[in-house]
Design a protein around this motif. Structure first.
Motif, PDB file in Angstrom:
ATOM      1  N   ARG A 119       0.842  -1.191   0.000  1.00  0.00           N
ATOM      2  CA  ARG A 119       0.000   0.000   0.000  1.00  0.00           C
ATOM      3  C   ARG A 119       0.886   1.253   0.000  1.00  0.00           C
ATOM      4  O   ARG A 119       0.765   2.112  -0.853  1.00  0.00           O
ATOM      5  CB  ARG A 119      -0.931   0.017   1.214  1.00  0.00           C
ATOM      6  N   TYR A 120       1.782   1.345   0.977  1.00  0.00           N
ATOM      7  CA  TYR A 120       2.677   2.499   1.108  1.00  0.00           C
ATOM      8  C   TYR A 120       4.086   2.200   0.589  1.00  0.00           C
ATOM      9  O   TYR A 120       4.678   3.012  -0.122  1.00  0.00           O
ATOM     10  CB  TYR A 120       2.755   2.950   2.573  1.00  0.00           C
ATOM     11  N   LEU A 121       4.632   1.062   0.959  1.00  0.00           N
ATOM     12  CA  LEU A 121       6.014   0.725   0.603  1.00  0.00           C
ATOM     13  C   LEU A 121       6.041  -0.138  -0.649  1.00  0.00           C
ATOM     14  O   LEU A 121       5.606  -1.298  -0.629  1.00  0.00           O
ATOM     15  CB  LEU A 121       6.692  -0.013   1.759  1.00  0.00           C
ATOM     16  N   HIS A 122       6.559   0.423  -1.723  1.00  0.00           N
ATOM     17  CA  HIS A 122       6.605  -0.285  -2.997  1.00  0.00           C
ATOM     18  C   HIS A 122       8.052  -0.545  -3.411  1.00  0.00           C
ATOM     19  O   HIS A 122       8.866   0.382  -3.470  1.00  0.00           O
ATOM     20  CB  HIS A 122       5.907   0.538  -4.086  1.00  0.00           C
ATOM     21  N   THR A 123       8.361  -1.796  -3.684  1.00  0.00           N
ATOM     22  CA  THR A 123       9.690  -2.165  -4.156  1.00  0.00           C
ATOM     23  C   THR A 123       9.791  -1.937  -5.661  1.00  0.00           C
ATOM     24  O   THR A 123       8.893  -2.332  -6.417  1.00  0.00           O
ATOM     25  CB  THR A 123       9.990  -3.644  -3.844  1.00  0.00           C
ATOM     26  N   VAL A 124      10.872  -1.286  -6.076  1.00  0.00           N
ATOM     27  CA  VAL A 124      11.173  -1.139  -7.497  1.00  0.00           C
ATOM     28  C   VAL A 124      12.328  -2.094  -7.766  1.00  0.00           C
ATOM     29  O   VAL A 124      13.467  -1.835  -7.366  1.00  0.00           O
ATOM     30  CB  VAL A 124      11.554   0.315  -7.848  1.00  0.00           C
ATOM     31  N   ARG A 125      12.021  -3.209  -8.371  1.00  0.00           N
ATOM     32  CA  ARG A 125      12.979  -4.295  -8.489  1.00  0.00           C
ATOM     33  C   ARG A 125      14.294  -3.856  -9.123  1.00  0.00           C
ATOM     34  O   ARG A 125      14.306  -3.210 -10.166  1.00  0.00           O
ATOM     35  CB  ARG A 125      12.365  -5.451  -9.301  1.00  0.00           C
ATOM     36  N   GLY A 126      15.377  -4.182  -8.460  1.00  0.00           N
ATOM     37  CA  GLY A 126      16.695  -3.852  -8.974  1.00  0.00           C
ATOM     38  C   GLY A 126      17.127  -2.424  -8.738  1.00  0.00           C
ATOM     39  O   GLY A 126      18.241  -2.047  -9.092  1.00  0.00           O
ATOM     40  N   VAL A 127      16.237  -1.613  -8.123  1.00  0.00           N
ATOM     41  CA  VAL A 127      16.567  -0.198  -7.900  1.00  0.00           C
ATOM     42  C   VAL A 127      16.492   0.150  -6.415  1.00  0.00           C
ATOM     43  O   VAL A 127      17.461   0.595  -5.813  1.00  0.00           O
ATOM     44  CB  VAL A 127      15.628   0.726  -8.711  1.00  0.00           C
ATOM     45  N   GLY A 128      15.302  -0.041  -5.817  1.00  0.00           N
ATOM     46  CA  GLY A 128      15.176   0.341  -4.403  1.00  0.00           C
ATOM     47  C   GLY A 128      13.729   0.279  -3.954  1.00  0.00           C
ATOM     48  O   GLY A 128      12.959  -0.584  -4.392  1.00  0.00           O
ATOM     49  N   VAL A 129      13.328   1.222  -3.122  1.00  0.00           N
ATOM     50  CA  VAL A 129      11.979   1.237  -2.552  1.00  0.00           C
ATOM     51  C   VAL A 129      11.476   2.671  -2.520  1.00  0.00           C
ATOM     52  O   VAL A 129      12.264   3.616  -2.444  1.00  0.00           O
ATOM     53  CB  VAL A 129      11.992   0.619  -1.120  1.00  0.00           C
ATOM     54  N   LYS A 130      10.164   2.828  -2.586  1.00  0.00           N
ATOM     55  CA  LYS A 130       9.586   4.166  -2.491  1.00  0.00           C
ATOM     56  C   LYS A 130       8.351   4.111  -1.599  1.00  0.00           C
ATOM     57  O   LYS A 130       7.665   3.097  -1.505  1.00  0.00           O
ATOM     58  CB  LYS A 130       9.247   4.725  -3.868  1.00  0.00           C
ATOM     59  N   LEU A 131       8.083   5.242  -0.939  1.00  0.00           N
ATOM     60  CA  LEU A 131       6.897   5.393  -0.100  1.00  0.00           C
ATOM     61  C   LEU A 131       5.909   6.275  -0.836  1.00  0.00           C
ATOM     62  O   LEU A 131       6.244   7.404  -1.203  1.00  0.00           O
ATOM     63  CB  LEU A 131       7.285   6.035   1.247  1.00  0.00           C
ATOM     64  N   VAL A 132       4.708   5.756  -1.085  1.00  0.00           N
ATOM     65  CA  VAL A 132       3.721   6.507  -1.855  1.00  0.00           C
ATOM     66  C   VAL A 132       2.383   6.498  -1.144  1.00  0.00           C
ATOM     67  O   VAL A 132       2.103   5.643  -0.293  1.00  0.00           O
ATOM     68  CB  VAL A 132       3.541   5.910  -3.269  1.00  0.00           C
ATOM     69  N   GLU A 133       1.542   7.449  -1.484  1.00  0.00           N
ATOM     70  CA  GLU A 133       0.179   7.483  -0.965  1.00  0.00           C
ATOM     71  C   GLU A 133      -0.639   6.411  -1.693  1.00  0.00           C
ATOM     72  O   GLU A 133      -0.587   6.324  -2.931  1.00  0.00           O
ATOM     73  CB  GLU A 133      -0.436   8.856  -1.199  1.00  0.00           C
ATOM     74  N   PRO A 134      -1.357   5.590  -0.935  1.00  0.00           N
ATOM     75  CA  PRO A 134      -2.155   4.543  -1.596  1.00  0.00           C
ATOM     76  C   PRO A 134      -3.150   5.142  -2.575  1.00  0.00           C
ATOM     77  O   PRO A 134      -3.734   6.202  -2.317  1.00  0.00           O
ATOM     78  CB  PRO A 134      -2.863   3.853  -0.437  1.00  0.00           C
ATOM     79  N   SER A 135      -3.346   4.466  -3.676  1.00  0.00           N
ATOM     80  CA  SER A 135      -4.297   4.956  -4.685  1.00  0.00           C
ATOM     81  C   SER A 135      -5.706   4.627  -4.251  1.00  0.00           C
ATOM     82  O   SER A 135      -5.932   3.703  -3.477  1.00  0.00           O
ATOM     83  CB  SER A 135      -3.993   4.323  -6.032  1.00  0.00           C
TER      84      SER A 135
END
Length: 226
Positions: A210-226
């Motif tokens: 929901r909030y923590l999204h993994t970007v494979r091979g790059v890192g992680v980002k925190l986003v507002e749930p859609s």
């Protein structure tokens, strides 16, 4: 109120100052040695450090230089002498102010408030909000839908760092450098474990984020749930 780290080897002084500062409304942690104090400074990230120069394991000026290599936290040094020969090297090493022994908790409190005013630490930064997630650096608390999350100090640091960069992909190397203060590398597994713990406390999983999204091979980002 400030979160103060007191690095002082004299147990009577340390006890009296800790009690006096707490009575004045501050949160106080303490250490009797330089190296343990450095560990607490990096791990707990206090608002201000009170540093005794006469420590048993390391010269106070050397510790101050080590602190300045990893942090810009305000530092007030405590010294038995206030001549130029004593204080110029200390101020040059990065001290923000000093007090001369003997001094009271009330006198130290006045110095603390003055230093934090100059550094902008009295009011502190505004809490960060990402969706229903609110991260308050000053209080070191995080809430989700109004309920406080039970985070360890390191989990809070990771969450705050990501919340300060909403929508931005942050690499594991960056987290190790900025949160763990390991500029020369470290174990990526450490980051993975803390992210896993954070996801569980946020009520999500890596497969259903929901909030923590993994970007494979790059890192992680925190986003507002859609």
């Amino acid at each position: 109120m400030a979160d103060i780290l007191l690095i002082e080897d004299d147990v009577a002084i340390r006890t009296a100052l800790s009690r006096g500062l707490r009575e004045l409304g501050h949160a106080v942690s303490s250490s009797p040695t330089a190296l343990d104090g450095l560990r607490l400074a990096v791990h707990d990230r206090p608002d201000l450090i009170v540093l005794d120069l006469g420590l048993p394991d390391l010269d106070g000026v050397e510790l101050l230089r080590m602190l300045r290599a990893v942090s810009q936290v305000p530092v007030i040094v405590a010294t038995a002498r206030d001549g130029d020969a004593e204080m110029v090297p200390v101020l040059d090493a990065g001290a923000d102010d000093y007090v001369v022994k003997p001094y009271s908790a009330a006198q130290l409190d006045a110095r603390v408030r003055a230093v934090l005013r100059r550094s902008g630490g009295d009011s502190g930064p505004e809490p960060l909000a990402v969706g229903a997630l609110r991260v308050d650096q000053r209080a070191r608390t995080a809430t989700l839908d109004g309920a406080e999350l039970d985070l360890t100090p390191r989990e809070f640091d990771v969450l705050h760092y990501l919340a300060s960069r909403p929508g931005e992909v942050v690499t594991k190397r960056e987290l190790l450098t900025e949160v763990w203060q390991l500029p020369y590398g470290g174990a990526d597994k450490t980051v993975d474990v803390h992210l896993s713990w954070l996801r569980r406390k946020l009520g999500e999983t890596a497969s259903e984020p929901r909030y923590l999204h993994t970007v494979r091979g790059v890192g992680v980002k925190l986003v507002e749930p859609s």
